[in-house]
Design a protein around this motif. Sequence first.
Motif, PDB file in Angstrom:
ATOM      1  N   PHE A   1      38.889  42.629  43.191  1.00  0.00           N
ATOM      2  CA  PHE A   1      37.749  42.168  42.382  1.00  0.00           C
ATOM      3  C   PHE A   1      36.731  41.573  43.345  1.00  0.00           C
ATOM      4  CE2 PHE A   1      41.151  39.002  42.245  1.00  0.00           C
ATOM      5  CZ  PHE A   1      40.551  37.914  42.862  1.00  0.00           C
ATOM      6  N   THR A   2      35.534  41.374  42.872  1.00  0.00           N
ATOM      7  CA  THR A   2      34.494  40.790  43.712  1.00  0.00           C
ATOM      8  C   THR A   2      34.435  39.283  43.487  1.00  0.00           C
ATOM      9  OG1 THR A   2      32.754  41.009  42.051  1.00  0.00           O
ATOM     10  CG2 THR A   2      33.161  42.908  43.499  1.00  0.00           C
ATOM     11  N   GLN A   3      33.756  38.580  44.391  1.00  0.00           N
ATOM     12  CA  GLN A   3      33.582  37.143  44.213  1.00  0.00           C
ATOM     13  C   GLN A   3      32.786  36.844  42.953  1.00  0.00           C
ATOM     14  OE1 GLN A   3      31.937  35.559  47.863  1.00  0.00           O
ATOM     15  NE2 GLN A   3      33.959  35.432  48.838  1.00  0.00           N
ATOM     16  N   GLU A   4      31.822  37.680  42.642  1.00  0.00           N
ATOM     17  CA  GLU A   4      31.041  37.479  41.413  1.00  0.00           C
ATOM     18  C   GLU A   4      31.940  37.623  40.190  1.00  0.00           C
ATOM     19  OE1 GLU A   4      30.235  39.437  43.897  1.00  0.00           O
ATOM     20  OE2 GLU A   4      28.513  38.347  44.750  1.00  0.00           O
ATOM     21  N   GLU A   5      32.828  38.604  40.211  1.00  0.00           N
ATOM     22  CA  GLU A   5      33.754  38.790  39.090  1.00  0.00           C
ATOM     23  C   GLU A   5      34.703  37.606  38.974  1.00  0.00           C
ATOM     24  OE1 GLU A   5      34.158  43.649  38.731  1.00  0.00           O
ATOM     25  OE2 GLU A   5      35.284  42.577  40.294  1.00  0.00           O
ATOM     26  N   TYR A   6      35.170  37.122  40.121  1.00  0.00           N
ATOM     27  CA  TYR A   6      36.067  35.952  40.071  1.00  0.00           C
ATOM     28  C   TYR A   6      35.339  34.755  39.464  1.00  0.00           C
ATOM     29  CZ  TYR A   6      39.110  32.122  41.212  1.00  0.00           C
ATOM     30  OH  TYR A   6      39.911  30.997  41.099  1.00  0.00           O
ATOM     31  N   THR A   7      34.096  34.548  39.868  1.00  0.00           N
ATOM     32  CA  THR A   7      33.330  33.422  39.323  1.00  0.00           C
ATOM     33  C   THR A   7      33.280  33.492  37.801  1.00  0.00           C
ATOM     34  OG1 THR A   7      31.967  33.254  41.309  1.00  0.00           O
ATOM     35  CG2 THR A   7      31.071  32.307  39.292  1.00  0.00           C
ATOM     36  N   ARG A   8      32.995  34.676  37.255  1.00  0.00           N
ATOM     37  CA  ARG A   8      32.928  34.814  35.794  1.00  0.00           C
ATOM     38  C   ARG A   8      34.290  34.557  35.159  1.00  0.00           C
ATOM     39  NH1 ARG A   8      29.517  39.199  37.175  1.00  0.00           N
ATOM     40  NH2 ARG A   8      31.235  40.688  36.922  1.00  0.00           N
ATOM     41  N   ILE A   9      35.363  35.077  35.756  1.00  0.00           N
ATOM     42  CA  ILE A   9      36.708  34.897  35.183  1.00  0.00           C
ATOM     43  C   ILE A   9      37.096  33.419  35.210  1.00  0.00           C
ATOM     44  CG2 ILE A   9      39.153  35.473  35.438  1.00  0.00           C
ATOM     45  CD1 ILE A   9      38.208  38.099  36.783  1.00  0.00           C
ATOM     46  N   TYR A  10      36.928  32.770  36.373  1.00  0.00           N
ATOM     47  CA  TYR A  10      37.326  31.374  36.505  1.00  0.00           C
ATOM     48  C   TYR A  10      36.500  30.487  35.579  1.00  0.00           C
ATOM     49  CZ  TYR A  10      38.349  26.815  38.518  1.00  0.00           C
ATOM     50  OH  TYR A  10      38.725  25.518  38.673  1.00  0.00           O
ATOM     51  N   LEU A  11      35.193  30.699  35.573  1.00  0.00           N
ATOM     52  CA  LEU A  11      34.314  29.863  34.751  1.00  0.00           C
ATOM     53  C   LEU A  11      34.621  30.048  33.265  1.00  0.00           C
ATOM     54  CD1 LEU A  11      31.967  27.874  34.799  1.00  0.00           C
ATOM     55  CD2 LEU A  11      30.396  29.820  34.767  1.00  0.00           C
ATOM     56  N   THR A  12      34.873  31.284  32.850  1.00  0.00           N
ATOM     57  CA  THR A  12      35.206  31.544  31.443  1.00  0.00           C
ATOM     58  C   THR A  12      36.520  30.878  31.082  1.00  0.00           C
ATOM     59  OG1 THR A  12      34.037  33.660  31.521  1.00  0.00           O
ATOM     60  CG2 THR A  12      35.652  33.354  29.769  1.00  0.00           C
ATOM     61  N   SER A  13      37.531  30.971  31.962  1.00  0.00           N
ATOM     62  CA  SER A  13      38.833  30.344  31.704  1.00  0.00           C
ATOM     63  C   SER A  13      38.703  28.829  31.644  1.00  0.00           C
ATOM     64  CB  SER A  13      39.837  30.733  32.798  1.00  0.00           C
ATOM     65  OG  SER A  13      39.975  32.124  32.902  1.00  0.00           O
ATOM     66  N   TYR A  14      37.989  28.268  32.624  1.00  0.00           N
ATOM     67  CA  TYR A  14      37.805  26.818  32.692  1.00  0.00           C
ATOM     68  C   TYR A  14      37.177  26.303  31.399  1.00  0.00           C
ATOM     69  CZ  TYR A  14      36.169  22.328  34.585  1.00  0.00           C
ATOM     70  OH  TYR A  14      35.922  20.987  34.797  1.00  0.00           O
ATOM     71  N   ARG A  15      36.112  26.961  30.958  1.00  0.00           N
ATOM     72  CA  ARG A  15      35.404  26.489  29.761  1.00  0.00           C
ATOM     73  C   ARG A  15      36.232  26.698  28.502  1.00  0.00           C
ATOM     74  NH1 ARG A  15      29.424  28.861  31.499  1.00  0.00           N
ATOM     75  NH2 ARG A  15      28.914  27.146  32.951  1.00  0.00           N
TER      76      ARG A  15
END
Length: 818
Positions: free
Chosen positions: A479-493
């Motif tokens: 996955f890309t860093q941009e994809e990770y950011t979206r996954i992590y941020l969505t999970s966190y929220r």
Amino acid sequence: MKKFNNILSTEFEFLLIKPSDAAPEWHQQLELIFVLQGTGWLHCGEGAKSYAIREGDIFAVNSFQMRSIALDQGALALSLLISPAFITSICPELKRPVVNCKSFLFSEDRQQPFDLLRRDFAHAFRAQYKNESQLSIHLRGKLVGLLDHLFQHFLICEPASHEQNSAKEHLRAATDYIHQHYQGNITLADLAKHTFLSSSYISRIFQKYLGVPFKAYLSQVRLIHATVLLASEATITEIAYNSGFSSAHAFIEAFKQYHGMTPGQYRRNIKEPKIENTARPTETEDGFSTAFSSLMRYADVACEESVYEPVDTTEITVNTNETIKPLHHNWKRLINAGYGKDLLNGSVQKQIAHLQREIGFQYIRCKGILDDDMMLLTTDADGKLSYNFVYLDAVVDFILSTGALPMLEFSYMPSILAQNKSSVFRWPSVISAPTDIEQWGELIKAIVKHLVQRYGQKSLRSWLFSPWCAPEYSGLGLFTQEEYTRIYLTSYRAIKSVCSELIICGPGNSIDSLAANRWFLDMCKSELCIPDILSFRAFTSIVPGTEKGSLRLNKTNDALDLAVSGDEQYLASAMKAIQGVTKEYGLDLPMMLEEWSNNIWQRDLCNDTSYKSAYIFKSILENYDSYHAMGYFSASDQLDEIAPAAELFHGGFGLFTRNGLPKSAYRAMQLLSRIGDDLVASDKGYFITKKGSEIQIFLYNYTHYDMLYRYRHTTHLTKTERYKVFNEKRPQSFHIRLDGLEEGKYTLRRYSIGPHGGSTFDAWIRMGAPEQLSHEEEDLLAHQSHPLYCRESAQSDGNITLHAHLQPHEVQLITITH
């Protein structure tokens, strides 16, 4: 002090030490001393050491090390002083060698290397005294042989920097002033004034080079002079004031701590007539006084050098009434159980339940709860997504049933949501970005809501949650860093939207991947999603080519392409580095190791050996309470991210074999679970604690992989021979004096784990290494997996001295109870 004529007195000379020669000495030369007759005391300036010595003892005093020998009436000792110039001339690589050679610390069955020195000492003395040859090479040759054996068996290190030499010259000036004015009221300010040095500098060099503060050193000097005066008729009060003590009480208390007895007891001992010391010296046929007969009897003794085993020696003196700090036992906060489906396995559950009964971890970490085999996200006949929490509930229920709390990682990616079906393991875990980030967020929110409904919000506020896997996997192209950011941020929220007080951990990167961790912290700061606990992994791994002098990695399909670091302080070094990063970001968060072990290899055959128990001891004790938690990876060998092995001892990560036999790593943790609540002393190789009336001493002799094996070149490794892939390491002897004890009888209990006992693998080797085990053989191995045990008694007069001898890969626990 009588000098013996010597044709080369500038290089070395013999001196006869008598009871009247008790003044402190500090030589530039390396000194070797043999006690010819009688008894006495040796006082060493480093660390307030005081030793009883007797006829036949041989010991070394290093260059610039202050020493004093207080001999009883009629006693004699012979000193050999060897100049640094002579040592350098025969061994240029040694500028100022440091040795640890004290025969009186070792039992009769461990005197072989000292007998070799006694023989060499006698040969050198005879060659000089009897003038065996007019050629100086003859006498030099005897001294060279002696030094060869001294350095071979007792060399520690060789400090030779200009800074150290300069500091020691300053130290000598300071100590000379103390020896001249010890009767007066010397302060650190006085010393600074008379030596033209700063008080802080003096304080620092005393602690660094003598191992004691200025005041403790001054007290030692006063005690040495007071000890000499005890042979006179002066009263205790007179001796106290003549030696510089403020009162008789201060003198008595200091003397008891230094000698382990009162001045009155010491005076009675030295005044008791000793028959062996009252005889007048006579001449023997070879011209030697009978005073030298105890030495010269070694001159013609044949010594078998090949049987001698060099030993490293560590001396420890601790006051058991003093503590360094309370201990919180953070290493017991977390253990890894593996993947979600593993916790539905009955044998794994049995092993973890056993672990919880014996040790009791606060959290059990589980990952892979979103893998397809957990059946959490499915579709119906119409293709509609539906949630099924049956297996997840079973996993959580089991964790809670053991008395632990869950740490749940929301990983990996259900294949229904995955953009691709890639996996870094042979284990069927999909690591991919989702096709629909909103569906992913709804999934995480649904899981958390279900857990709140089933277990209650109050309960969940004590659990730990990881939003997804480590962002490092982006480096593998999954996955890309941009994809990770979206996954992590969505999970966190999603997690925080259900309950803002739930504890989130992350990122799970390798702790030494500073670039990846900086990127993660940058992302968290910009998106306002900083975790409550920073979590990392540590598998002592390095990228090949990043280490100086490294080899080419021998790649296999059973592990990632990483070598083992040569840094034996890897966990401490990594902690220091990551603390530097978090300081840059102004963060003060707890830091945990969510996974750690000795390497990343799935089939390291050394994992089954007693090496692993020494690794566990070293890693936990040298980093005790440094981390918020240390989640060892993993509980069971049944965790396989590659194809399962047919062999029972296949080098798995676990504390238990797949059939539930406890490995040496488990036995090590079992011993460590007995660590007391207060730290008394610790340094390389030892950790001393206390709890209530019991004292616990933990010892270890760790040996690291050699460079060949660190890069997976397994030339010397077989299924049964697994100890030839380590650096050369000597056995380790510990000599421990415990002060501050009540008088009376104490019970000592020793537990030992090593190739000789406490290791299921080594017991299996002794059994004949059967490929298939019968039930009887399994029972026998389970019984033989227990540490070796012995019980002994010791009498305390205010202190106890005990000894321990550890082979490489051995650990010990010694408990002392009144």
